[in-house]
Design a protein around this motif. Structure first.
Motif, mmCIF file in Angstrom:
data_model
loop_
_atom_site.group_PDB
_atom_site.id
_atom_site.type_symbol
_atom_site.label_atom_id
_atom_site.label_comp_id
_atom_site.label_asym_id
_atom_site.label_seq_id
_atom_site.Cartn_x
_atom_site.Cartn_y
_atom_site.Cartn_z
ATOM 1 N N ALA A 1 34.838 52.459 36.209
ATOM 2 C CA ALA A 1 35.108 53.158 37.472
ATOM 3 C C ALA A 1 35.886 54.432 37.188
ATOM 4 O O ALA A 1 36.558 54.552 36.165
ATOM 5 C CB ALA A 1 35.892 52.268 38.420
ATOM 6 N N GLU B 1 28.268 51.097 42.718
ATOM 7 C CA GLU B 1 29.316 51.812 42.016
ATOM 8 C C GLU B 1 30.669 51.225 42.368
ATOM 9 O O GLU B 1 30.891 50.776 43.479
ATOM 10 C CB GLU B 1 29.297 53.293 42.390
ATOM 11 C CG GLU B 1 28.031 54.006 41.996
ATOM 12 C CD GLU B 1 28.037 55.460 42.436
ATOM 13 O OE1 GLU B 1 29.075 55.937 42.918
ATOM 14 O OE2 GLU B 1 27.004 56.112 42.284
ATOM 15 N N ASN B 2 31.561 51.231 41.392
ATOM 16 C CA ASN B 2 32.947 50.844 41.630
ATOM 17 C C ASN B 2 33.697 52.121 41.976
ATOM 18 O O ASN B 2 33.921 52.952 41.110
ATOM 19 C CB ASN B 2 33.535 50.185 40.379
ATOM 20 C CG ASN B 2 32.759 48.948 39.985
ATOM 21 O OD1 ASN B 2 32.397 48.138 40.824
ATOM 22 N ND2 ASN B 2 32.494 48.805 38.702
ATOM 23 N N LYS B 3 34.053 52.296 43.242
ATOM 24 C CA LYS B 3 34.679 53.536 43.687
ATOM 25 C C LYS B 3 36.106 53.295 44.148
ATOM 26 O O LYS B 3 36.447 52.221 44.617
ATOM 27 C CB LYS B 3 33.889 54.147 44.852
ATOM 28 C CG LYS B 3 32.589 54.755 44.435
ATOM 29 C CD LYS B 3 32.035 55.577 45.556
ATOM 30 C CE LYS B 3 30.824 56.344 45.081
ATOM 31 N NZ LYS B 3 30.324 57.238 46.084
ATOM 32 N N ILE C 1 40.704 50.258 43.646
ATOM 33 C CA ILE C 1 39.349 50.238 43.085
ATOM 34 C C ILE C 1 38.957 48.773 42.945
ATOM 35 O O ILE C 1 39.619 48.021 42.231
ATOM 36 C CB ILE C 1 39.266 50.928 41.719
ATOM 37 C CG1 ILE C 1 39.686 52.394 41.812
ATOM 38 C CG2 ILE C 1 37.856 50.814 41.153
ATOM 39 C CD1 ILE C 1 39.781 53.093 40.477
#
Length: 170
Positions: A77, A56-58, A64
């Protein structure tokens, strides 16, 4: 002699009162093997959970990092703007020249939020933009998109948003 006899009798009674250890060495070995097997299985489950988290792009702090794309090559994201983090930095790597298409989708539908700036690998920049961005990318390397509210408008946006990036190669 009388004291010696009392001492021996008391040792005999105390030794009879102790419980026997009924586990054999085979039981101890099988317990050790099953405990080791459980540890290995738990480690595999933890590794799978970490891999899921890495996919995941958090948002971490005000940044980010766009490291993972879906099967269509789209980077997605979720982030949030608040009074502490009034600007969010989207970092991504461009390996081929092409066109960058980016979109911000606020959770509330509309809001005073936009792409303020793009910083190229040679430290030059361009901007401001709106909630949608189409720009040719000629340079290879790490790019940074700055997301924030427009200083020319009232009511700065605070809340969650979704950002989507797509790099169409030429």
């Amino acid at each position: 002699m009388k004291n010696y006899t009392i001492l021996l009798l008391s040792i005999f009674f105390f030794s009879c009162q102790q419980k026997e250890n009924t586990k054999t060495s085979v039981d101890v070995v099988s317990d050790t093997i099953s405990a080791t097997k459980n540890k290995v299985e738990n480690k595999k489950e933890e590794d799978k959970k970490e891999e899921d988290k890495k996919e995941e792009n958090k948002q971490i702090g005000d940044t980010i990092a766009m490291n993972f794309s879906d099967e269509k090559g789209l980077f997605t994201a979720e982030g949030s703007l608040d009074s502490i983090h009034s600007r969010i930095y989207i970092k991504f790597k461009n390996e081929d020249s092409g066109e960058l298409n980016a979109t911000i989708i606020p959770a509330t539908g509309k809001g005073n939020i936009r792409f303020n700036q793009i910083i190229f690998p040679d430290k030059s920049s361009d901007g401001p933009f709106g909630m949608d961005l189409k720009i040719p990318l000629q340079q290879k390397g790490n790019h940074i998109l700055v997301i924030g509210h427009s200083l020319m408008a009232d009511n700065p946006y605070f809340g969650k948003f979704q950002v989507k990036l797509e790099n169409k190669k030429k």
